[in-house]
Write an enzyme that holds these catalytic residues in place. Structure first.
Site, PDB file in Angstrom:
ATOM      1  N   CYS A   1       0.819  -1.219   0.000  1.00  0.00           N
ATOM      2  CA  CYS A   1       0.000   0.000   0.000  1.00  0.00           C
ATOM      3  C   CYS A   1       0.852   1.268   0.000  1.00  0.00           C
ATOM      4  O   CYS A   1       0.313   2.373  -0.165  1.00  0.00           O
ATOM      5  CB  CYS A   1      -0.891   0.072   1.251  1.00  0.00           C
ATOM      6  SG  CYS A   1      -1.889  -1.366   1.558  1.00  0.00           S
TER       7      CYS A   1
ATOM      8  N   HIS B   1      -6.403   2.293   5.010  1.00  0.00           N
ATOM      9  CA  HIS B   1      -6.905   1.398   3.971  1.00  0.00           C
ATOM     10  C   HIS B   1      -7.646   0.236   4.633  1.00  0.00           C
ATOM     11  O   HIS B   1      -7.039  -0.520   5.394  1.00  0.00           O
ATOM     12  CB  HIS B   1      -5.730   0.871   3.138  1.00  0.00           C
ATOM     13  CG  HIS B   1      -6.115  -0.213   2.189  1.00  0.00           C
ATOM     14  ND1 HIS B   1      -7.256  -0.165   1.422  1.00  0.00           N
ATOM     15  CD2 HIS B   1      -5.516  -1.387   1.882  1.00  0.00           C
ATOM     16  CE1 HIS B   1      -7.335  -1.248   0.678  1.00  0.00           C
ATOM     17  NE2 HIS B   1      -6.300  -2.010   0.947  1.00  0.00           N
TER      18      HIS B   1
ATOM     19  N   HIS C   1     -10.438  -3.160   4.291  1.00  0.00           N
ATOM     20  CA  HIS C   1     -11.096  -4.175   3.466  1.00  0.00           C
ATOM     21  C   HIS C   1     -12.538  -4.342   3.950  1.00  0.00           C
ATOM     22  O   HIS C   1     -13.119  -5.412   3.778  1.00  0.00           O
ATOM     23  CB  HIS C   1     -10.355  -5.512   3.566  1.00  0.00           C
ATOM     24  CG  HIS C   1      -9.087  -5.594   2.784  1.00  0.00           C
ATOM     25  ND1 HIS C   1      -8.463  -6.786   2.499  1.00  0.00           N
ATOM     26  CD2 HIS C   1      -8.318  -4.626   2.202  1.00  0.00           C
ATOM     27  CE1 HIS C   1      -7.360  -6.559   1.796  1.00  0.00           C
ATOM     28  NE2 HIS C   1      -7.241  -5.260   1.612  1.00  0.00           N
TER      29      HIS C   1
ATOM     30  N   GLU D   1     -27.537  12.506   7.613  1.00  0.00           N
ATOM     31  CA  GLU D   1     -26.827  13.367   8.569  1.00  0.00           C
ATOM     32  C   GLU D   1     -25.340  13.044   8.614  1.00  0.00           C
ATOM     33  O   GLU D   1     -24.501  13.940   8.733  1.00  0.00           O
ATOM     34  CB  GLU D   1     -27.439  13.191   9.962  1.00  0.00           C
ATOM     35  CG  GLU D   1     -26.778  14.019  11.048  1.00  0.00           C
ATOM     36  CD  GLU D   1     -27.048  15.528  10.918  1.00  0.00           C
ATOM     37  OE1 GLU D   1     -27.903  15.923  10.094  1.00  0.00           O
ATOM     38  OE2 GLU D   1     -26.400  16.301  11.642  1.00  0.00           O
TER      39      GLU D   1
ATOM     40  N   HIS E   1     -12.373  -4.891  -3.325  1.00  0.00           N
ATOM     41  CA  HIS E   1     -11.141  -4.793  -2.548  1.00  0.00           C
ATOM     42  C   HIS E   1     -11.352  -4.009  -1.244  1.00  0.00           C
ATOM     43  O   HIS E   1     -11.134  -4.551  -0.152  1.00  0.00           O
ATOM     44  CB  HIS E   1     -10.083  -4.127  -3.445  1.00  0.00           C
ATOM     45  CG  HIS E   1      -8.743  -3.953  -2.819  1.00  0.00           C
ATOM     46  ND1 HIS E   1      -7.568  -3.886  -3.534  1.00  0.00           N
ATOM     47  CD2 HIS E   1      -8.366  -3.799  -1.524  1.00  0.00           C
ATOM     48  CE1 HIS E   1      -6.546  -3.722  -2.708  1.00  0.00           C
ATOM     49  NE2 HIS E   1      -7.002  -3.671  -1.485  1.00  0.00           N
TER      50      HIS E   1
END
Lengths: 249, 249, 249, 249
Positions: free
Chosen positions: C97, C115, C117, C142, C199
């Site tokens: 990443c 990140h 999943h 909201e 992903h």
């Protein structure tokens, strides 16, 4: 002046409002009721109102983050939208929920008010919206007994009572919900909660214990209602069912 | 007299009933089984019965909140609805579940009885209601092996056994469920649980270990059953399926 | 050289990036956002970038597992795909990443990038795929107010704004997502997140607080969107509804 | 003899198998993978096999509850169904999963094997049963990359690979699953898991880290698959979709 009143939020007693609000907010974060700084909680101890600030991560809140207000001083103020705090935390902003919490304290003499963004509450308001309805109704559920009969009434609702929670439309600014919340309180004088469309729910009670357990009971019923909808089960028990049940016993 | 018996709920042993009930109730609160003061738990240690009080937040219960009763003294009483406590906590009320817990202790010699408001249990009773049924039946699930064969029988149910849990209708007052619970026990002498329509489930076992693990296994099966319904899967395995399976092997 | 810079990840301050990354990753594991070593988190403190390694159990990460990089040195490098670390943990591999986190830091001056999943994010991308769409849109919620207005803009989105999160297609190697992520950032300059089909999602913010609360708000909206789809409710509020609502008030 | 080997389960190292099994089982209980004494875990450290006992509450397991076995001694035994333990806990019974764990250790040289009753695994087997299938297949999911390529192969599956997990039928006695598990291992030599119809899943890996993270990745995929089914999304990405995607880019 505010900084001089830090003693208002300093206590060794875990049941002091300044300690209860952070521990409740952490609990609510774990329940998924308050997330991404949404939602909140306020406690009134006689004239003193303790308020969670805006924009804080709810599971990380500290006693020193809290605002404190005098309810009498605030009510006596000519300028309702101007807040007068006894104690203000540095570097934080007051919650937009403040006037809604105050409505529960002044109009219903509540000791605690909880505001959640629970997805079950939001989904219930969406399901009602698709039917053009502005009141949630459910009947014949044991958990209804977790909700009080209403303002200045003693005892709780019974299994055969229909629970009704009004739904108000959301506004761009949370403060602007106040008049609609107050209208809903007037129209449903015995309700302990008001749902806000596409937003969440405000729940209050005489004290922290009652506000929290009523909030738990309502969230349970909202979740059940959503699951019932997925399974094609109606929220109000069919009157025919009563006869059928008597028959097959 | 009650206050003189505080030693009954004071112990350093985490496995003492007075310590187990609070830790179990906190665990059940986190599982969503007891919420908003609903649900409860009782343990019998020989003649002594330990009972969670009414209206307490289940994750915050303390040993000092518990009632203690002599089962023999209670059974000998001429007035069944009058409770005789060896120890009563101050400022609390006895649980309305008390006579239901006592039924499990006297009729089934249970050592522990758990009452949950699990939403899965409630949804199962609603799904059965919509089919006019008053017994939950599921077959061919490994988790069925977590449930005992029945009263005074040794060993557990097998994978090929059909698990049957009776459902009784709810009443306005929880105490009034007692006679229906006892009827269900008579009709299903080997059951370790009775579902209550739109309310929850009572589960018991010879001891705390068995009551808790049976309650977990049943809750697992109730949740599975609800998910199966959402996916259009039947609770009882089709007899045709057996042949098909043999065929494609 | 790397071993000589262990002081970069040693601090007693729980808010030091080297301590925050492990505590955030443990929190995200409990939320189901990072599982089976998937997902991750990076924090930028001025020029220093702290990175979780590849393949570590997220709830068990330690400060000593972290990589540290100079953003300036990395940006100045002629070979973009070659990483220059100030500090490398022994026996571990850098996260795939990394270039995606760097994109958020360089193109958007983010202080933190997360990140996940999350299954809700993945299900949203699948639902959009079945409609041949590559942008998630939701309105009148909201929780949208939990998301900032955009890059170098102050304030947050409002209740009446439509939130739009672009979706990019997944690639065989995570590093190859970088150019598509950057394209999406160019096309949606104000977005704080990019969904990756089948992903998960990348979410960033000016600082740790904003990245985390925006990630929570988005995950809340993704989950709500999936539940809405199950209940047949549209993600964009129908314009007709507005009139109907005005009418029944 | 057994009692003389208590040192085998006594260590101050939290990563010693005798400490890891209880902490993993507690973690799995909180994930809902093991409940009501169902499910379990075993670790192999060279020749020594550590085994959770039968019938214990998984979140309360202690190191002293574990069985220890010599894999070589057991394999050399003429009587496969007779177990030879180096260390046996008092008052407990060995797990019926033992021969299944041994199959993973001997046939696949696994270092750890986990058995869950995860509802997602069970629901996947039920959905496959209704289509008369005995293999779970899913494609184009990032989380597939959390699963290794197979026995004695290095590296993990890729995003474009189709993950295949065989399903075996359940038997009345868990021990009798062994030959079917071994058959499935022979037919799918690269699988790290075998689903058991209406029961759960066995997952293994070279070491504890890999077994646990593979189990997490698979459970994630099983849950996703069930949610996809509720939303009408296919588990295998349609080949037509690829073209459509290329087109709208």
């Amino acid at each position: 002046m505010a900084s001089s009143n830090d003693h208002l939020v300093q206590s060794d007693d875990p049941n002091h409002p300044a300690n209860l609000i952070p521990s409740l907010c952490a609990k609510f974060w774990h329940l998924g009721w308050v997330t991404g700084t949404g939602g909140g909680c306020s406690i009134r101890d006689d004239d003193l109102v303790y308020l969670a600030p805006s924009g804080v991560q709810k599971e990380l809140m500290k006693s020193s983050d809290l605002y404190v207000m005098s309810l009498a001083a605030q009510s006596a103020s000519l300028f309702k939208r101007q807040r007068i705090y006894l104690r203000e935390p540095k570097g934080l902003k007051p919650s937009q929920c403040t006037p809604l919490f105050l409505a529960a304290f002044t109009k219903r003499r509540a000791g605690c008010c909880i505001h959640t963004h629970s997805q079950w509450a939001v989904l219930v308001t969406l399901l009602l919206e698709s039917q053009n309805k502005n009141v949630f109704e459910i009947s014949h559920m044991e958990q209804i007994k977790g909700i009080g009969k209403g303002f200045e009434k003693s005892g709780n609702l019974g299994y055969h009572d229909t629970l009704r929670i009004p739904v108000i439309e959301n506004t761009a600014h949370e403060e602007d919900l106040t008049e609609f919340l107050e209208e809903a309180m007037d129209e449903y004088p015995d309700t302990y909660a008001v749902l806000v469309r596409r937003h969440g729910v405000y729940v209050w009670g005489e004290n922290v214990h009652k506000a929290k357990t009523q909030c738990e009971s309502l969230d349970y019923l909202f979740q059940l209602a959503v699951e019932m909808k997925k399974l094609g089960l109606p929220w109000i028990r069919s009157p025919e069912l009563v006869n059928l049940q008597a028959q097959y016993k």
